[in-house]
Design an enzyme around this catalytic site. Sequence first.
Site, PDB file in Angstrom:
ATOM      1  N   ARG A  16       5.964 -12.113   6.795  1.00 34.68           N
ATOM      2  CA  ARG A  16       5.079 -11.293   5.962  1.00 34.68           C
ATOM      3  C   ARG A  16       5.274  -9.808   6.295  1.00 34.68           C
ATOM      4  O   ARG A  16       5.939  -9.460   7.262  1.00 34.68           O
ATOM      5  CB  ARG A  16       3.609 -11.721   6.105  1.00 34.68           C
ATOM      6  CG  ARG A  16       3.107 -11.800   7.525  1.00 34.68           C
ATOM      7  CD  ARG A  16       1.679 -11.414   7.635  1.00 34.68           C
ATOM      8  NE  ARG A  16       1.475 -10.051   7.197  1.00 34.68           N
ATOM      9  CZ  ARG A  16       1.721  -8.981   7.965  1.00 34.68           C
ATOM     10  NH1 ARG A  16       2.180  -9.107   9.193  1.00 34.68           N
ATOM     11  NH2 ARG A  16       1.520  -7.761   7.493  1.00 34.68           N
ATOM     12  N   GLY A  19       8.164  -4.853   4.056  1.00 31.55           N
ATOM     13  CA  GLY A  19       9.529  -4.554   4.490  1.00 31.55           C
ATOM     14  C   GLY A  19      10.241  -5.804   4.988  1.00 31.55           C
ATOM     15  O   GLY A  19      11.403  -6.071   4.628  1.00 31.55           O
ATOM     16  N   CYS A 125      -4.849  -3.687   8.024  1.00 29.09           N
ATOM     17  CA  CYS A 125      -3.902  -4.801   7.985  1.00 29.09           C
ATOM     18  C   CYS A 125      -2.828  -4.606   9.059  1.00 29.09           C
ATOM     19  O   CYS A 125      -3.134  -4.152  10.166  1.00 29.09           O
ATOM     20  CB  CYS A 125      -3.316  -4.958   6.581  1.00 29.09           C
ATOM     21  SG  CYS A 125      -2.469  -6.535   6.350  1.00 29.09           S
ATOM     22  N   ASP A 194       2.654  -2.075  -0.303  1.00 30.11           N
ATOM     23  CA  ASP A 194       3.423  -3.198  -0.861  1.00 30.11           C
ATOM     24  C   ASP A 194       4.172  -2.742  -2.101  1.00 30.11           C
ATOM     25  O   ASP A 194       5.314  -3.130  -2.313  1.00 30.11           O
ATOM     26  CB  ASP A 194       2.495  -4.376  -1.165  1.00 30.11           C
ATOM     27  CG  ASP A 194       2.049  -5.042   0.132  1.00 30.11           C
ATOM     28  OD1 ASP A 194       1.045  -4.599   0.713  1.00 30.11           O
ATOM     29  OD2 ASP A 194       2.739  -5.966   0.588  1.00 30.11           O
TER      30      ASP A 194
HETATM   31  P1  RI2 Z   1       5.196  -2.962   6.078  1.00 28.11           P
HETATM   32  C1  RI2 Z   1       1.472  -6.275   4.083  1.00 28.11           C
HETATM   33  O1  RI2 Z   1       1.258  -7.299   3.174  1.00 28.11           O
HETATM   34  C2  RI2 Z   1       0.294  -5.316   4.158  1.00 28.11           C
HETATM   35  O2  RI2 Z   1      -0.352  -5.128   2.916  1.00 28.11           O
HETATM   36  C3  RI2 Z   1       1.006  -4.085   4.640  1.00 28.11           C
HETATM   37  O3  RI2 Z   1       0.249  -2.909   4.439  1.00 28.11           O
HETATM   38  C4  RI2 Z   1       2.253  -4.121   3.778  1.00 28.11           C
HETATM   39  O4  RI2 Z   1       2.621  -5.491   3.752  1.00 28.11           O
HETATM   40  C5  RI2 Z   1       3.390  -3.246   4.233  1.00 28.11           C
HETATM   41  O5  RI2 Z   1       3.953  -3.735   5.409  1.00 28.11           O
HETATM   42  P2  RI2 Z   1       1.175  -8.856   3.620  1.00 28.11           P
HETATM   43  O6  RI2 Z   1       2.591  -9.385   3.597  1.00 28.11           O
HETATM   44  O7  RI2 Z   1       6.366  -3.068   5.153  1.00 28.11           O
HETATM   45  O8  RI2 Z   1       0.516  -8.991   4.956  1.00 28.11           O
HETATM   46  O9  RI2 Z   1       4.758  -1.546   6.320  1.00 28.11           O
HETATM   47  O10 RI2 Z   1       0.351  -9.506   2.527  1.00 28.11           O
HETATM   48  O11 RI2 Z   1       5.425  -3.726   7.373  1.00 28.11           O
END
Ligand code: RI2
Length: 308
Positions: A16, A19, A125, A194
């Site tokens: 998750r 990126g 988050c 996202d």
């Molecule tokens: P990086 C996550 O989504 C969060 O919403 C976080 O802010 C976003 O991805 C960006 O994450 P999820 O996969 O790319 O937990 O900065 O639903 O790591």
Amino acid sequence: MNVEQTAAAIKDMTIRGAGKIARAGASALSDFAIGYKGNDRDSFLSDLDKAKNILLESRPTAVSLWNGVHATIKGVEDMKDVGEMVALIQSNAETFIDNSNNAVRFIGEIGAKRIKSGDVIMTHCNSSVALSVIKTAFRQGKDIKVYATESRPWRQGILTVTDLANEGIDTTLIIDSAVRTVMKKVNEVFVGADTITSHGALINKVGTSQLALAANEARAQFYVCSETYKFSPMTLFGDRVTIEERDIEEVVRKGEVPASVKVFNPVFDSTPAKYIDAIITELGMMSPGSVYDVMVKQLGDKIFQKVI
Ligand code: RI2
């Protein structure tokens, strides 16, 4: 992991973060191409298309995955045989993953300049890019305090506070509903992304817009930390970003509430551009109003031929 395993891991959130899912998608397509048995060009293209769609269906909101997958297959149809296609996909994926990792480091350095010793920071988050900014500032010797939200229902805030505490940063975990109470003490908010739309709205973990409103009220700066591959080309053409809704059992256990109660579990929300002080990207700090220009420049003028 093969394409199906990667898509399943993205769907169940074993992998998750916007990126990470983009890099995982690029890597899975590269492995698919390298392991491909067969020399027929049309069959390869058709199987590649299926693999692409399996990945894209795994999570609908983060455009990072879409951009990572499309960057990996870019130019493949111009290749004359399967061998050339495989080599191109492998090299595209490597370039995308390297650029993506470098962007996270670079954004960390740019964003850290907005943090002074003594500052109190809030994050939401678990964003590797926002954490890159905060950790870079701390490694530069700045004395900082960080408040991190729990981020129900998945509680990614636990990952965030563990990472920050392991760095040695003064870290406080708060429940999501304490955001406005704590915001009075906060100088800057750093969140990830996202997806960012062509008009500069931020789509990020649900609750982000509440941090933005509370920051606006408390006159704290609100920064978005985002690689430019989280800019959504589809929004240029008027498409709305699909906000993923996940299983209600992430929120309540079976039988915990009367069967007549409906449960709504949206994963992301939208923060309007007017609440964003700046977007920190690998191309530098920019206003939400600059997103359109950057997007068009990166895509090239020809993109508009498809609608004209
Ligand atoms: P990086 C996550 O989504 C969060 O919403 C976080 O802010 C976003 O991805 C960006 O994450 P999820 O996969 O790319 O937990 O900065 O639903 O790591």
